[in-house]
Write an enzyme that holds these catalytic residues in place. Sequence first.
Site, PDB file in Angstrom:
ATOM      1  N   GLU A  44      27.825  54.759  49.966  1.00 55.80           N
ATOM      2  CA  GLU A  44      27.723  53.374  50.441  1.00 55.80           C
ATOM      3  C   GLU A  44      26.820  52.607  49.478  1.00 55.80           C
ATOM      4  O   GLU A  44      25.728  53.069  49.134  1.00 55.80           O
ATOM      5  CB  GLU A  44      27.099  53.398  51.851  1.00 55.80           C
ATOM      6  N   LYS A 128      32.920  47.672  56.573  1.00 57.75           N
ATOM      7  CA  LYS A 128      32.243  48.418  57.655  1.00 57.75           C
ATOM      8  C   LYS A 128      32.316  47.644  58.969  1.00 57.75           C
ATOM      9  O   LYS A 128      32.043  46.441  58.991  1.00 57.75           O
ATOM     10  CB  LYS A 128      30.789  48.589  57.223  1.00 57.75           C
ATOM     11  N   CYS A 164      29.671  54.908  56.849  1.00 58.74           N
ATOM     12  CA  CYS A 164      28.411  55.312  57.498  1.00 58.74           C
ATOM     13  C   CYS A 164      28.376  55.140  59.028  1.00 58.74           C
ATOM     14  O   CYS A 164      28.908  55.969  59.746  1.00 58.74           O
ATOM     15  CB  CYS A 164      27.264  54.573  56.838  1.00 58.74           C
TER      16      CYS A 164
END
Lengths: 577, 577
Positions: A44, A128, A164
């Site tokens: 990330e 995300k 994540c």
Amino acid sequence: MPRLRLALGQTNPLVGDFAGNSEQILDAARRAHAQGAELLAVGEMAISGYPIEDLASRPSFLAAARNAVVALAERLHEEGLSELPVIVGHPDGPFEKRSEVTSNAPTAIAQNCASVLHRGRVIARYAKHHLPNYSVFDEFRVFIPGDELLVLGLKGVDVAVIVCEDLWRDDGPVSRVLETDAGLLVVVNASPFERDKDEVRLPLVNRRATEAESVVAYVNIVGGQDDLVFDGDSVVVDATGKILARAPKFREHLLVVDVEVAPPRHATLPPNTNRVEISPDPVAAEAAPLPRDVAELPDDREQLWNALVLGTRDYVKKNGFRSVILGLSGGIDSAVCAAIAADAIGAENVYGVGMPSRYSSEGSRTDADDLAERIGLHYTVEPIADLVLPVETQLKLTGIAAENLQARIRGIILMAESNMHGHLVLTTGNKTELSVGYSTIYGDSAGGFAPIKDVPKTLVRELALWRNSIAVSSGSTPPIPDNSITKPPSAELRPDQLDEDTLPPYDVLDGILDAYVTRALGREDVITLGYDAETVDFVTRLVDGAEWKRRQGAIGPKISGMAFGRDRRLPITYRAG
Amino acid sequence: MPRLRLALGQTNPLVGDFAGNSEQILDAARRAHAQGAELLAVGEMAISGYPIEDLASRPSFLAAARNAVVALAERLHEEGLSELPVIVGHPDGPFEKRSEVTSNAPTAIAQNCASVLHRGRVIARYAKHHLPNYSVFDEFRVFIPGDELLVLGLKGVDVAVIVCEDLWRDDGPVSRVLETDAGLLVVVNASPFERDKDEVRLPLVNRRATEAESVVAYVNIVGGQDDLVFDGDSVVVDATGKILARAPKFREHLLVVDVEVAPPRHATLPPNTNRVEISPDPVAAEAAPLPRDVAELPDDREQLWNALVLGTRDYVKKNGFRSVILGLSGGIDSAVCAAIAADAIGAENVYGVGMPSRYSSEGSRTDADDLAERIGLHYTVEPIADLVLPVETQLKLTGIAAENLQARIRGIILMAESNMHGHLVLTTGNKTELSVGYSTIYGDSAGGFAPIKDVPKTLVRELALWRNSIAVSSGSTPPIPDNSITKPPSAELRPDQLDEDTLPPYDVLDGILDAYVTRALGREDVITLGYDAETVDFVTRLVDGAEWKRRQGAIGPKISGMAFGRDRRLPITYRAG
């Protein structure tokens, strides 16, 4: 089942260093290609570093990030690596502001993305969904959430990509991966180290793999960034949760592994899914088998030590320092900090200064000498008596004022040496001291980095013993004098002073602090653990009253679930119950 | 149209002081009752203070808040005030965590609420829908959003209640108030001061009034809490946006006003609306008319000065100090800080220390003497030459190290006096210095509170002139020596040193800083404003490189749209462009 050769690049980015970060990714791609990998993923924000904080609200920063991603795709193409799809994390934007807010406050204009580079171009992008906004994270402040799924068609198998926090939420996009029918789930992460986090992270990866009936490839960045230490520990597990490959913690690594990936069984995709076909070719014929690459997990103390060493090394190097300086008192805190510094940047770059006062015992001087010799660092002695006396006399200081004066003269000496020679000053306070304010502001707390600020006193002792034992078992000199470990702690600011004259015994104190600070329990709950109510009140009052000092303290590596700093945000002005 | 006598209590809460905060509300209720008010509202979190930050995640804190609300309702009843409905802001919880997060990170368990107290009980509760998570605000971190509307039936009219940010969002509950048919909208706020915020806030209130076809009563808290200064400025406008009443800024006030409220025209309510009937009685017969209470808005400089004075006073008092100490250099920054401190807590509680060195000009000494006499503060002189020399000699210091030493010896003197006598140390750095790092860490930056840390150098000068002119027009002594205002700024750390030897002229520097820091523009955009590229690069490099110092700086009152501190979150470790 089709087999895919997968590479995970555990790189160590520096925030804002787009050129350097891209070079690391390019290097990973070269090595992955050389080993026959068919897909590479890095962490990330590997392009920009993480966390970028409010830089995410600067259009110029976002433009630079976007340019860096495009440039990386082109470089991969120029170097003949462009048949290797590369999944890379980066900020993207600027986009429309999230909502109509009538104030002029900056609001989120960026997304936290993973893009796929192939044949010289950016061919797909995932944003995300879930933005952590707890603990040290402020992502809801600076990012706009995404809401699409991304599935890559690659050599006959389907690969889903998430970022994540998306993996952590039961209600997140990971819950829809089963519907996509992807046989491989790639998760790009910037997940900082915390003690015992493995005990949460790996079971989570395992659980998601079995839930999604999918191989899971978890790639994390590594390295220190201000107070965070990213620990790597990238891992690949099969659909039953079995570990297929695991990268070492706390260092850069390219993990390459062959995975058996189930092909998609049906053709329909869930709504809001973006499917991008990269290459319709079936998986290539069998390549030479890869050596098994499964790093052993270091034990608890080794992990903690390595986190402190990496956090210190990267703070020094990424901020352009070459050397550090610290005061050596003969006590355990400065001894442990010196050993961490020497492990981080080499003893030849560590400068220790002994600053004895009229109250310093002969033992302390000897212990400091001994430490310097064991580690082999540069060592000088600057007695402070002649510097303290004129101030004490002119201002007629007594009591605490006179005690603090000694610590502040020492701070002046270290800062002066730093100004003369360019060393970074390390401040050696531990978490226990910081919690209760048992330190002199602008004195022993002076410095740019605090290696053990998140390490309680009792753990400092354990780490000292561990580090010495490692030295013994490898046949080298234990760095920390036994005497510094075993003698009763003292600030030596007045005759025969011991820490325990003022504070509860450290095992009791650290127990209360673990409950009140690290686990954030209330007064009643701390007492229920078996501590004396009066002691609990004494300690919690000290903790609350020291907030103003902590706000002015140096940063240092977070190793606990609740470090001082952005992890624990409390007012200074506050009347406790 | 029915008439309602409405009271808004502009109280000054202290975080965690439930007893003291409740006493203020009770006092407002007594006075409101005495004036015949039929409804009282106080500000957001008036029970607990604001912002409570991570205290919102402590069940013990939430329990104390809940008890305080119940106890307040009972006290109102006991004192015969319970026919007066009171709308009070408070945190509430603990509630179920917002979502399933597999980590052990603390997540929000509280709501940001306004409750209605009547006849000894809590009869209704509204939870804030929109949680600001930008600028200095971290509400998404610690609160769970609400989703219901609250309408109170009171004496024949309908009153809607919302909290702060809910007013700012076009898509917020305010957009549904028209559907509820409420003739009065009560907004409870904790809205901190920023320069020119009136120019946004009042037009917003006006716009919402006309959109909702409703009287709007906007009640704000007042007072300093750490780096925030709540400015009050509570206001009531009619459905055309006309101001009916306005409380003064920067002090506690009870605003009482008669408002004509349109009765509801139809009986249906929008979904998810909680309607609570308080009293079906019609509005009472005409009471004696109230005097018109519309405070004049002070001009820009007066507002800024009052914000700094209130922020300083409340930091001192709420943290239990009775006096402050600061170094007086003869320069404008320390002169302005001394004048702020004297206005805040009285000159008799201000201690100035002149600390001349061998480089201090005769003029500086005279100016410091002059300032002390004009203000009438306690003044002592501690020459530093004999304290600097031993350190300089023993460590063989030259250049910057020797310059910083002087500032650090001064810091030691002030901290020693603080330790001896319990004074709070004020640090006198301005925003310009803080931006470019033109200060000595642990030297002149030492202190617990920084009154002008958000005031650029050019504005310091304007404020000094303004404060003197006010003194002249009121026939008192101008506090700040003309010479301190007019002479060229100098740190006086070496012979004939002037700030402009090292830095661009302050008007240029402050222009660039306003663009780069306060307005957060990128390099190119700053240059487009007409600044020289080389100067812009020089300044922005200084700003980026000084982040580590700012992190260790004292807090001080925020007056701009972008103050250093939690308003501007950037990494220390960062490679710019």
